[in-house]
Design a protein around this motif. Structure first.
Motif, PDB file in Angstrom:
ATOM      1  N   ILE A 187       0.849  -1.192   0.000  1.00  0.00           N
ATOM      2  CA  ILE A 187       0.000   0.000   0.000  1.00  0.00           C
ATOM      3  C   ILE A 187       0.889   1.247   0.000  1.00  0.00           C
ATOM      4  CG2 ILE A 187      -1.785   1.287   1.236  1.00  0.00           C
ATOM      5  CD1 ILE A 187      -2.571  -1.383   2.565  1.00  0.00           C
ATOM      6  N   PRO A 188       0.847   2.075  -1.035  1.00  0.00           N
ATOM      7  CA  PRO A 188       1.633   3.327  -1.046  1.00  0.00           C
ATOM      8  C   PRO A 188       1.087   4.313  -0.013  1.00  0.00           C
ATOM      9  CG  PRO A 188       0.900   2.719  -3.265  1.00  0.00           C
ATOM     10  CD  PRO A 188       0.122   1.883  -2.304  1.00  0.00           C
ATOM     11  N   THR A 189       1.968   5.126   0.540  1.00  0.00           N
ATOM     12  CA  THR A 189       1.561   6.122   1.521  1.00  0.00           C
ATOM     13  C   THR A 189       2.218   7.465   1.221  1.00  0.00           C
ATOM     14  OG1 THR A 189       3.366   5.458   3.015  1.00  0.00           O
ATOM     15  CG2 THR A 189       1.206   4.444   3.383  1.00  0.00           C
ATOM     16  N   VAL A 190       1.595   8.532   1.735  1.00  0.00           N
ATOM     17  CA  VAL A 190       2.150   9.884   1.666  1.00  0.00           C
ATOM     18  C   VAL A 190       2.237  10.408   3.090  1.00  0.00           C
ATOM     19  CG1 VAL A 190       1.833  12.232   0.819  1.00  0.00           C
ATOM     20  CG2 VAL A 190       1.150  10.294  -0.611  1.00  0.00           C
ATOM     21  N   LEU A 191       3.421  10.866   3.504  1.00  0.00           N
ATOM     22  CA  LEU A 191       3.634  11.351   4.865  1.00  0.00           C
ATOM     23  C   LEU A 191       4.037  12.817   4.843  1.00  0.00           C
ATOM     24  CD1 LEU A 191       3.778   8.239   5.173  1.00  0.00           C
ATOM     25  CD2 LEU A 191       5.570   8.563   6.886  1.00  0.00           C
ATOM     26  N   MET A 192       3.317  13.668   5.576  1.00  0.00           N
ATOM     27  CA  MET A 192       3.690  15.070   5.733  1.00  0.00           C
ATOM     28  C   MET A 192       4.717  15.178   6.871  1.00  0.00           C
ATOM     29  SD  MET A 192       1.722  16.294   3.459  1.00  0.00           S
ATOM     30  CE  MET A 192       0.668  15.211   2.490  1.00  0.00           C
ATOM     31  N   ASP A 193       5.939  15.475   6.525  1.00  0.00           N
ATOM     32  CA  ASP A 193       7.017  15.501   7.520  1.00  0.00           C
ATOM     33  C   ASP A 193       7.314  16.947   7.914  1.00  0.00           C
ATOM     34  OD1 ASP A 193       9.054  14.852   9.179  1.00  0.00           O
ATOM     35  OD2 ASP A 193      10.472  14.283   7.611  1.00  0.00           O
TER      36      ASP A 193
END
Length: 518
Positions: A76-82
């Motif tokens: 599952i691809p994810t996007v993380l706001m760092d």
């Protein structure tokens, strides 16, 4: 049956699923891990959104890291706001130590360090794949909500976009938008009003000021080309691991309007471009929004309404949204009610306001025969969280105080050299990091305005020349003889005429005197 055995059975029954799942950790009772009591979340419900909350230092970021790892391992691809800069370590394997060995032994899950496929991204000047969107893609409605325009100003924005569409003026970046506003308030105002109706100069000036304010927060780096294709967030590597896209936002903590603008743009683009997913066995994409209060605190009521609508509908696209913040109350109730997974780390009760917030938080969790929720909220240690999710039928799972897994990846940031290597080997960076500034509304209108100004200058010069010519003609006519053709006498000629006239009069008088004639 003892209390521990009763609890173990309670957890096992509540967390048994027919299909695949991720493991968050092991359930605890009275402060001690309970064997064979794994806390799991079915992949099928991961698009039902979630919340990771807790006080500073309780382990929220590491929990986000663990969940992203687990999702990646399941493809599952994810996007993380760092925002704090803590997540780049996902690109490198972690290191085991005595505490990790104990933790995983207590949970009953072996620890295996490994790195994940990572793309570092940026909407500012930080190194990474550049994320951009054009003004046209943003659209007049979303742009108006983001700029907090009133109905009149929003109408002008719609007219502007319609005019630019009709006249083939590409709106790509903020300088295109500013130049278009300048044009419809100046040289092109008459033509615009004839075709589209009256527009207010004061309203245009207000819009211009708000665009400049957004530009000062760094939005000029975000708006432009090449536009990022959200399909590039969905990659998996040859091992079947989902791509983890880390968007580096450490330099925009003091620019909340830019943050909320970017998030709204990303969510809207995902919602508009992803096809309906139906009831899939796992989500297509999960997005983690760290420091979520930044997104909500500076958002207007209209923008909050838009966010709420997208959160409700984006699930059908196979996308899960996860908010990471200190207090559940940082997230509006309308959004909070849409969240399926809740991971609550410890809260601190230093003031009466804190105690009130804890009491309200406790009311958001299912009742349990094994926990006093408000007491657990203030007594959990780092790396321990209160968890409840949804089973495959959408029913809340039992409340479980959970000893969470340790991250498989590095629990520290990458060095600058390692960051450079990740970006240098990125195919997406090669695709998106070229600066493009093609001919658009700014250049076209600049030429049009210059042409209009040149024509006006030439007309002014023509009128001035006509005025000068008339003055010269008037002067010439006033200095010519009244009788056309008779030349004017010189000064000498005039003197001779006067002498002759005088001498003649004297001679005549002399003759008359001789004859006695007076």
């Amino acid at each position: 049956m003892s209390k521990t055995e009763d609890f173990r059975k309670h957890i096992q029954e509540g967390y048994t699923f027919k299909k695949d799942y991720i493991i968050l950790g092991g359930a605890m009772l009275d402060g001690e891990p309970v064997s064979d009591a794994l806390v799991k979340i079915p992949l099928k419900t991961l698009n039902r959104h979630g919340l990771i909350a807790g006080a500073t230092g309780t382990g929220k970021t590491k929990t986000m890291q663990v969940i992203a790892e687990q999702m990646s391992l399941k493809g599952i691809p994810t996007v993380l706001m760092d925002i704090k800069g803590d997540l780049s370590g996902l690109a490198q394997p972690g290191e085991s130590n005595d505490h990790i060995v104990w933790r995983h032994g207590a949970i009953g899950v072996p620890y295996e360090a490994e790195k994940m496929p990572v793309e570092l991204m940026s909407i500012s000047e930080q190194k990474g794949v550049r994320l951009r969107a054009t003004v046209s893609e943003f659209g007049p409605v979303l742009l108006a909500k983001m700029l907090e325009l009133n109905d009149t100003q929003e109408g002008i924005m719609s007219i502007l976009f319609k005019y630019c569409d009709d006249t083939k003026l590409p709106l790509l970046d903020l300088k295109d938008l500013r130049k278009s506003l300048q044009y419809i308030n100046g040289e092109g105002k008459a033509a615009i009003q004839k075709e589209y109706g009256q527009i207010s100069s004061s309203s245009i000036s207000t819009i211009m000021r708000k665009v400049v304010e957004l530009e000062q927060q760094g939005a000029d780096l975000f708006f432009g080309e090449k536009s990022f294709d959200v399909q590039d967030l969905l990659h998996t590597n040859k091992e079947g691991k989902g791509q983890i896209s880390i968007i580096r936002l450490t330099d925009i903590q003091n620019k909340p309007k830019l943050f909320s603008t970017f998030m709204m743009s990303l969510l809207a683009e995902v919602y508009e471009t992803f096809p309906e997913a139906g009831d899939d066995d796992k989500p297509k994409l999960c997005i983690f929004i760290d420091e979520a209060h930044l997104m909500f605190n500076e958002a207007s009521d209209a923008l909050l309404d838009q966010i709420e609508i997208i959160i409700k509908l984006i699930r059908s696209k196979g996308v899960g949204i996860y908010f990471v913040t200190q207090l559940p109350t940082d997230v509006p109730d309308e959004v909070l009610s849409q969240l399926g997974l809740k991971v609550q780390h410890a809260l601190r009760a230093f003031t009466a306001k804190d105690r009130k917030a804890i009491k309200k938080t406790a009311e958001n969790y299912p009742l349990s025969d094994f926990y006093k929720t408000d007491e657990e909220l203030t007594s959990m240690g780092t790396g321990i969280a209160m968890v409840t999710g949804l089973n495959e039928k959408g029913i809340p799972t039992p409340l479980a105080v959970t000893l969470l897994q340790a991250p498989k990846t590095r629990m520290d940031i990458l060095s600058q050299k390692e960051i450079d290597e990740v970006v240098d080997y990125s195919l997406l960076a090669e695709k998106y990091n070229k600066n493009i500034d093609r001919r658009s509304a700014y250049e076209i209108l600049e030429e049009k305005i210059e042409k209009i100004q040149e024509e006006e200058l030439q007309e002014e010069r023509r009128k001035q020349q006509e005025k000068e010519d008339k003055a010269i003609e008037k002067t010439r006519r006033s200095t010519t003889t009244r009788k056309v053709g008779r030349p004017r006498k010189s000064t000498t000629e005039k003197a001779v005429d006067s002498f002759v006239k005088t001498a003649g009069r004297e001679i005549i008088r002399g003759i008359f005197s001789v004859f006695g004639i007076k």
